[in-house]
Write an enzyme that holds these catalytic residues in place. Structure first.
Site, PDB file in Angstrom:
ATOM      1  N   LYS A 286       0.832  -1.198   0.000  1.00 20.89           N
ATOM      2  CA  LYS A 286       0.000   0.000   0.000  1.00 20.89           C
ATOM      3  C   LYS A 286       0.869   1.251   0.000  1.00 20.89           C
ATOM      4  O   LYS A 286       2.008   1.213   0.459  1.00 20.89           O
ATOM      5  CB  LYS A 286      -0.857   0.027   1.285  1.00 20.89           C
ATOM      6  CG  LYS A 286      -1.979  -0.976   1.323  1.00 20.89           C
ATOM      7  CD  LYS A 286      -2.779  -0.825   2.620  1.00 20.89           C
ATOM      8  CE  LYS A 286      -3.891  -1.842   2.704  1.00 20.89           C
ATOM      9  NZ  LYS A 286      -4.928  -1.687   1.684  1.00 20.89           N
ATOM     10  N   ARG A 360     -10.183 -11.643   2.390  1.00 22.11           N
ATOM     11  CA  ARG A 360     -11.056 -12.719   1.874  1.00 22.11           C
ATOM     12  C   ARG A 360     -10.352 -14.069   1.946  1.00 22.11           C
ATOM     13  O   ARG A 360     -11.010 -15.102   2.055  1.00 22.11           O
ATOM     14  CB  ARG A 360     -11.511 -12.363   0.457  1.00 22.11           C
ATOM     15  CG  ARG A 360     -10.418 -12.320  -0.570  1.00 22.11           C
ATOM     16  CD  ARG A 360     -10.812 -11.552  -1.823  1.00 22.11           C
ATOM     17  NE  ARG A 360     -10.842 -10.106  -1.612  1.00 22.11           N
ATOM     18  CZ  ARG A 360     -11.183  -9.200  -2.522  1.00 22.11           C
ATOM     19  NH1 ARG A 360     -11.558  -9.585  -3.726  1.00 22.11           N
ATOM     20  NH2 ARG A 360     -11.154  -7.915  -2.248  1.00 22.11           N
TER      21      ARG A 360
HETATM   22  N1  BES Z   1      -7.985  -3.802   4.611  1.00 24.93           N
HETATM   23  C1  BES Z   1      -8.210  -3.405   3.273  1.00 24.93           C
HETATM   24  C2  BES Z   1      -9.526  -2.665   3.077  1.00 24.93           C
HETATM   25  C3  BES Z   1      -9.610  -1.333   3.771  1.00 24.93           C
HETATM   26  C4  BES Z   1      -9.227  -0.181   3.120  1.00 24.93           C
HETATM   27  C5  BES Z   1     -10.106  -1.265   5.046  1.00 24.93           C
HETATM   28  C6  BES Z   1      -9.316   1.037   3.770  1.00 24.93           C
HETATM   29  C7  BES Z   1     -10.200  -0.031   5.689  1.00 24.93           C
HETATM   30  C8  BES Z   1      -9.806   1.108   5.054  1.00 24.93           C
HETATM   31  C9  BES Z   1      -8.236  -4.632   2.369  1.00 24.93           C
HETATM   32  O1  BES Z   1      -7.425  -5.695   2.767  1.00 24.93           O
HETATM   33  C10 BES Z   1      -7.712  -4.192   1.049  1.00 24.93           C
HETATM   34  O2  BES Z   1      -6.581  -3.829   0.974  1.00 24.93           O
HETATM   35  N2  BES Z   1      -8.566  -4.234   0.044  1.00 24.93           N
HETATM   36  C11 BES Z   1      -8.193  -3.832  -1.260  1.00 24.93           C
HETATM   37  C12 BES Z   1      -8.713  -4.858  -2.216  1.00 24.93           C
HETATM   38  C13 BES Z   1      -8.166  -4.715  -3.608  1.00 24.93           C
HETATM   39  C14 BES Z   1      -6.704  -5.024  -3.639  1.00 24.93           C
HETATM   40  C15 BES Z   1      -8.915  -5.671  -4.505  1.00 24.93           C
HETATM   41  C16 BES Z   1      -8.822  -2.481  -1.513  1.00 24.93           C
HETATM   42  O3  BES Z   1      -9.938  -2.226  -1.041  1.00 24.93           O
HETATM   43  O4  BES Z   1      -8.180  -1.653  -2.154  1.00 24.93           O
HETATM   44 MN    MN Z   2      -5.443  -5.484   2.098  1.00 27.19          MN
END
Ligand code: BES
Ligand code: MN
Ligand code: ZN
Length: 510
Positions: A286, A360
């Protein structure tokens, strides 16, 4: 490193009284209706109270309030007059919110103790004792602060206590009855505050092992807790969960919490939570900006632990299991790569195209395990699963996905009652083609669009029996980085504990 945590707010119930030494709050209904205590005060002060209300243009509307500072003969400190609005129309949650804002007003200055007079002319729909108990719950929730790492006094007193009330005396017509009613609400509030504590805790302190230990502490309230270690998880074949965990030096854990307050042999409800103690994204890392918020990526698991605590403390007449998958998602020489294919406990293979879609993967295995072991009557999972749910719904509503309309109805009813909002989103076979993989049974990302929906559709593939009622709550927007409101000072909200406690109480406790 830590200093003493502030003691929780001490709440006691006493009969109605008009004499107070310190700070005191009274309720006034819409139309400036004064109940007996208010009238006594007004008469004793030759009408100062009603006169001040006129000057402040206060008529008793909900959210309105004014203060009488050091009114001679009435109070040494001050009297806070709080608008209760149209009392007959107030819902249970409105009373909770009223209690929260009353606490906010009472605690705004230096006093250590305060009195809250819960008396109205019009009878509350829930009854006067329940109204007092609900206000006390709101006050307790509002009083929560996360201050254990503040070694400076933070503006507090000589003992490092924050400038907040330590004791609240709730005055009402039937204090014994209110106290009894409060015991149940206090249990739920304690569950909410436990969830907040877990979400607020930084990831260096709360790793997967420590998180499972915190779940183990529920033994104190009578919950049976087992913790599965990496060897156990390997034996079970949880390749999806372990794939996420392998990049971290801190090993994975799954905690299994059982509360058996219901009939012997009756199938339990299962609650499953995503417990990613920190989500860097892994190799699909990230951006730095805002990454610190990912300490809250275990919000789903925190809610499950908080809920189990609440149900156990109030001795809920129901069989419930709570399962949390605790891992850390890190990039390292040992981390899983984009393109890796893992085998989940279900036997289905998953192509990991983005290591940041890790929640997931964790849930796939914990959901499967929950079903195989407990054959639950219904399953609800909670996860801070996608940023996309916030794009869709913002931060007010959690996304609700379900294969069962009755379950949706029950969750929506509990949502209405508690004010923890949910909005139903679609599951649809049409999303399946977005997650079909040519190299494995399924891939862990969809495409550009409908990211929260493809994530939910992915989870559905790990519901063994399509007939099992299942709901998924995407709480990325509601569990963490939350704004302040009447009953929360922000960031960790403890979202979902009140909702699911109510869902259990109304639908499964006979
Ligand atoms: N933990 C994150 C989702 C999230 C984002 C929670 C911001 C709280 C605040 C999750 O694991 C994630 O990174 N999801 C990705 C999925 C994508 C890579 C398909 C996302 O939402 O960008
Ligand atoms: Mn994630
Ligand atoms: Zn995540």
């Amino acid at each position: 490193m830590t200093t003493a945590e502030p003691k929780p707010l001490d709440i006691v119930f006493q009969p109605l009284a008009a004499r107070h030494d310190g700070v005191m709050a009274i309720l006034v209904e819409d139309g400036m209706k004064l109940a007996s205590v208010g009238q006594t005060l007004d008469e004793a002060s030759k009408g100062i109270l009603t006169q001040a209300a006129k000057v402040a243009d206060f008529k008793g509307k909900v959210k309105a309030s004014f203060e009488l500072l050091a009114p001679v003969g009435l109070a040494q400190d001050r009297i806070v007059v709080i608008g209760a609005g149209k009392v007959a129309d107030l819902s249970d949650n409105d009373w909770v919110l009223l209690g929260g804002s009353a606490f906010g007003t009472l605690t705004a200055r230096k006093s250590k103790a305060a009195s809250l007079v819960v008396e109205t002319v019009t009878e509350p729909g829930c009854g006067p004792a329940e109204a007092a108990a609900l206000m006390a719950m709101g006050a307790l929730l509002r009083s929560y602060q996360f201050r254990k790492y503040l070694t400076r006094d933070g503006g507090g007193d000589d003992n490092g206590q924050p400038p907040s009330l330590a004791k609240l005396v709730v005055h009402c017509a039937e204090p014994k009855k209110a106290e009894k009613a409060f015991a149940r609400h206090q249990a739920v509030a304690n569950g909410v505050m436990l969830a907040r504590d877990l979400v607020n805790e930084p990831a260096n302190v709360l790793g997967p092992v420590e998180f499972a230990e915190r779940a183990k502490a529920l033994k104190d309230v009578g919950v049976k807790v087992e913790v599965l270690d990496v060897e156990d998880l390997e034996k079970l074949g949880m390749g999806a969960l372990l794939g996420v965990a392998q990049g971290s030096v801190r090993p994975a854990r799954v905690a299994v919490m059982q509360w058996s307050g219901g009939k012997k042999g009756e199938a339990p409800l299962a609650f499953v939570g995503k417990g990613v103690v920190f989500d860097t994204g892994g190799i699909s890392i990230k951006p730095a900006q805002g990454m610190e918020d990912m300490k809250g990526d275990m919000g789903g698991a925190a809610t499950v632990v908080g809920l189990m605590h609440a149900l156990a403390e109030r001795k809920a007449k129901v069989n419930v299991v709570g399962l949390i998958g605790c891992v850390e998602n890190m990039p390292s020489a040992n981390a899983q790569r984009p393109g890796d294919i893992v085998r989940s406990m279900s036997g289905q293979t998953i192509e990991v195209l983005n290591t940041d879609a890790e929640g997931r993967l964790v849930l796939a295995d914990v959901l499967w395990y929950a079903q195989e072991r407990f054959k639950p009557a219904a399953i609800v999972d909670l996860a801070t699963l996608t940023g996309a749910i916030m794009v869709a719904l913002g931060k007010e509503y959690a996304g609700l996905y379900s294969n069962n309309d009755d379950l949706v109805g029950a969750l929506q009813a509990a949502s209405k009652a508690t004010g923890e909002k949910v909005w139903r989103m679609p599951l649809d076979k049409a999303y399946d083609k977005l997650i079909d993989s040519k190299n494995a049974d399924v891939k862990n990302i969809g495409g550009r669009w409908g990211g929260a929906c493809t994530a939910a559709q992915f989870l559905q593939r790990f519901i063994k029996d399509k007939a099992t009622p299942w709901a998924h709550l995407d709480i990325a927007g509601t569990a963490m980085d939350s704004g302040r409101n009447e009953i929360s000072q922000g960031w960790a909200s403890g979202w979902g504990v009140r909702l699911l406690d109510r869902f259990v109480a109304d639908g499964y406790e006979g």
